[in-house]
Design a protein around this motif. Structure first.
Motif, PDB file in Angstrom:
ATOM      1  N   ALA A  60      71.041  34.140  14.501  1.00 22.58           N
ATOM      2  CA  ALA A  60      71.892  34.146  13.308  1.00 22.58           C
ATOM      3  C   ALA A  60      72.638  35.472  13.185  1.00 22.58           C
ATOM      4  O   ALA A  60      73.838  35.502  12.886  1.00 22.58           O
ATOM      5  CB  ALA A  60      71.053  33.898  12.055  1.00 22.58           C
ATOM      6  N   ILE A  61      71.936  36.576  13.430  1.00 25.12           N
ATOM      7  CA  ILE A  61      72.598  37.892  13.415  1.00 25.12           C
ATOM      8  C   ILE A  61      73.619  37.976  14.543  1.00 25.12           C
ATOM      9  O   ILE A  61      74.718  38.515  14.379  1.00 25.12           O
ATOM     10  CB  ILE A  61      71.547  39.012  13.535  1.00 25.12           C
ATOM     11  CG1 ILE A  61      70.623  38.995  12.309  1.00 25.12           C
ATOM     12  CG2 ILE A  61      72.213  40.371  13.667  1.00 25.12           C
ATOM     13  CD1 ILE A  61      69.472  39.974  12.385  1.00 25.12           C
TER      14      ILE A  61
ATOM     15  N   ARG B 177      77.976  39.159  14.852  1.00 19.67           N
ATOM     16  CA  ARG B 177      78.555  40.111  15.798  1.00 19.67           C
ATOM     17  C   ARG B 177      78.098  39.711  17.209  1.00 19.67           C
ATOM     18  O   ARG B 177      77.110  40.248  17.712  1.00 19.67           O
ATOM     19  CB  ARG B 177      78.129  41.537  15.471  1.00 19.67           C
ATOM     20  CG  ARG B 177      78.695  42.075  14.179  1.00 19.67           C
ATOM     21  CD  ARG B 177      80.192  42.375  14.319  1.00 19.67           C
ATOM     22  NE  ARG B 177      80.784  42.779  13.054  1.00 19.67           N
ATOM     23  CZ  ARG B 177      80.776  44.023  12.597  1.00 19.67           C
ATOM     24  NH1 ARG B 177      80.181  44.968  13.297  1.00 19.67           N
ATOM     25  NH2 ARG B 177      81.354  44.316  11.448  1.00 19.67           N
ATOM     26  N   PRO B 178      78.783  38.753  17.828  1.00 17.04           N
ATOM     27  CA  PRO B 178      78.314  38.231  19.114  1.00 17.04           C
ATOM     28  C   PRO B 178      78.232  39.306  20.193  1.00 17.04           C
ATOM     29  O   PRO B 178      79.081  40.176  20.292  1.00 17.04           O
ATOM     30  CB  PRO B 178      79.370  37.179  19.469  1.00 17.04           C
ATOM     31  CG  PRO B 178      80.012  36.821  18.162  1.00 17.04           C
ATOM     32  CD  PRO B 178      79.996  38.070  17.347  1.00 17.04           C
TER      33      PRO B 178
ATOM     34  N   MET C 143      77.136  32.796  25.331  1.00 18.72           N
ATOM     35  CA  MET C 143      76.546  34.018  25.892  1.00 18.72           C
ATOM     36  C   MET C 143      75.823  33.705  27.196  1.00 18.72           C
ATOM     37  O   MET C 143      75.611  32.543  27.552  1.00 18.72           O
ATOM     38  CB  MET C 143      75.543  34.616  24.900  1.00 18.72           C
ATOM     39  CG  MET C 143      74.245  33.841  24.806  1.00 18.72           C
ATOM     40  SD  MET C 143      73.268  34.215  23.375  1.00 18.72           S
ATOM     41  CE  MET C 143      74.119  33.194  22.152  1.00 18.72           C
ATOM     42  N   GLN C 144      75.427  34.770  27.886  1.00 20.66           N
ATOM     43  CA  GLN C 144      74.516  34.676  29.010  1.00 20.66           C
ATOM     44  C   GLN C 144      73.157  35.182  28.557  1.00 20.66           C
ATOM     45  O   GLN C 144      73.076  36.105  27.743  1.00 20.66           O
ATOM     46  CB  GLN C 144      75.020  35.514  30.190  1.00 20.66           C
ATOM     47  CG  GLN C 144      76.305  34.986  30.811  1.00 20.66           C
ATOM     48  CD  GLN C 144      76.773  35.870  31.948  1.00 20.66           C
ATOM     49  OE1 GLN C 144      76.699  37.081  31.857  1.00 20.66           O
ATOM     50  NE2 GLN C 144      77.258  35.252  33.017  1.00 20.66           N
ATOM     51  N   ILE C 145      72.119  34.599  29.108  1.00 17.78           N
ATOM     52  CA  ILE C 145      70.773  34.945  28.656  1.00 17.78           C
ATOM     53  C   ILE C 145      69.907  35.269  29.860  1.00 17.78           C
ATOM     54  O   ILE C 145      69.835  34.495  30.819  1.00 17.78           O
ATOM     55  CB  ILE C 145      70.139  33.786  27.855  1.00 17.78           C
ATOM     56  CG1 ILE C 145      71.035  33.396  26.668  1.00 17.78           C
ATOM     57  CG2 ILE C 145      68.753  34.180  27.346  1.00 17.78           C
ATOM     58  CD1 ILE C 145      70.538  32.202  25.892  1.00 17.78           C
ATOM     59  N   ILE C 146      69.263  36.423  29.799  1.00 15.58           N
ATOM     60  CA  ILE C 146      68.277  36.824  30.801  1.00 15.58           C
ATOM     61  C   ILE C 146      66.907  36.774  30.129  1.00 15.58           C
ATOM     62  O   ILE C 146      66.697  37.415  29.096  1.00 15.58           O
ATOM     63  CB  ILE C 146      68.557  38.231  31.331  1.00 15.58           C
ATOM     64  CG1 ILE C 146      69.939  38.281  31.995  1.00 15.58           C
ATOM     65  CG2 ILE C 146      67.487  38.670  32.315  1.00 15.58           C
ATOM     66  CD1 ILE C 146      70.359  39.665  32.404  1.00 15.58           C
ATOM     67  N   ILE C 147      65.990  36.004  30.728  1.00 17.64           N
ATOM     68  CA  ILE C 147      64.690  35.782  30.092  1.00 17.64           C
ATOM     69  C   ILE C 147      63.582  36.178  31.062  1.00 17.64           C
ATOM     70  O   ILE C 147      63.597  35.787  32.232  1.00 17.64           O
ATOM     71  CB  ILE C 147      64.516  34.315  29.665  1.00 17.64           C
ATOM     72  CG1 ILE C 147      65.633  33.918  28.690  1.00 17.64           C
ATOM     73  CG2 ILE C 147      63.153  34.100  29.020  1.00 17.64           C
ATOM     74  CD1 ILE C 147      65.632  32.447  28.336  1.00 17.64           C
TER      75      ILE C 147
END
Length: 268
Positions: free
Chosen positions: A173-174, A178-179, A212-216
């Motif tokens: 949500a945050i 501000r992506p 977005m891209q996500i690194i997990i």
């Protein structure tokens, strides 16, 4: 001409005297003169008893006046500076309230939508409220979630998995306000069971396609098997121990969604 001759030629004008004084007889004149003499003697006595005047008093008075003027000018300058600082403080305070309220209002609306998306249940609720609505940045922020099929409980009473999903909803949500270009999540699946892992991975796949891209970092196969690519780190022993990295592109392999049983050819 001698002094007496000049004195005899003097003409005294009594016309300026008061009428009472002009009409006095000799006795009254002598009594008045005696009274004046006493008055003069009294004044002389006062003068004799009076201390010698300080001839530098005027100079000191001027110095004191100069110092007073400096103090007044410094006070006026301080007053103007205080007013200017107060005006700037009020401007910053107003701007701070505006920026905080703008973000808080956005997050408080979006967080409920994101929480519903992650839980995949419209009955789920996420609520943000400020302890001090007038100046919310001076107080705390209350965050409560109602998990699907459960009654309202304080955040401390939720299970580990429910807390994880609530935290992810707040983070995203945050992020929506501000992506950021990419996320790094470290073992967010530690407290999740397989059902919640499926919900979270589905949400992350949806977000990674567009936003977005996500690194997990994950140790659970149920979680990292839904990724586009894997990077594995392992140790190798030779003369010494060092780390190696393996990479695996999972996009060519179809992903079977547990919800509908359909095969999805497109990966994260």
């Amino acid at each position: 001409m001698g002094i007496y001759e000049r004195e005899a030629q003097l003409i005294i004008d009594y016309s300026c005297l008061e009428t009472d004084l002009m009409n006095m007889n000799e006795e009254e004149v002598e009594a008045h003169l005696e009274m004046l003499g006493d008055s003069v003697a009294s004044i002389e006595g006062v003068l004799q008893r009076t201390t010698v005047p300080n001839l530098k008093a005027l100079e000191k008075m001027r110095e004191v006046e100069d110092k007073l003027q400096e103090v007044v000018e410094a006070f006026d300058a301080s007053t103007r500076a205080a007013r200017r600082c107060n005006h700037e403080f009020l401007q910053v305070k107003s701007q701070r309230f505006h920026l905080f309220s703008q973000c808080f209002e956005h997050v408080s609306v979006v967080i409920d939508q994101i929480y519903k998306r992650i839980c995949r249940n419209s009955s789920a609720q996420a609520i943000l409220s400020a302890e001090n609505p007038d100046e919310p940045y001076l107080g705390g922020i209350n965050y409560n979630c109602v998990a699907p099929g459960k009654r309202f409980m304080a955040m401390n009473n939720l299970s580990g998995g429910e807390k994880t999903i609530a935290a992810l909803a707040l983070v995203f949500a945050i992020h929506s306000f501000r992506p950021a270009p990419f996320f790094i999540l470290d073992e967010v699946d530690a407290a999740l069971d397989n059902t919640n892992i499926s919900k979270v991975t589905s949400f992350l796949r949806e977000e990674s396609k567009e936003n977005m891209q996500i690194i997990i970092i994950s140790l659970k196969e149920e979680f990292f098997s839904k990724a586009d690519a894997l990077l594995g780190v392992y140790s190798e022993f030779n003369e010494c121990m060092f780390s190696r990295i393996l990479t695996l592109d999972l996009r060519p392999y179809p992903l079977v969604e547990e919800d509908n049983g359909e095969t999805e050819a497109q990966g994260i």
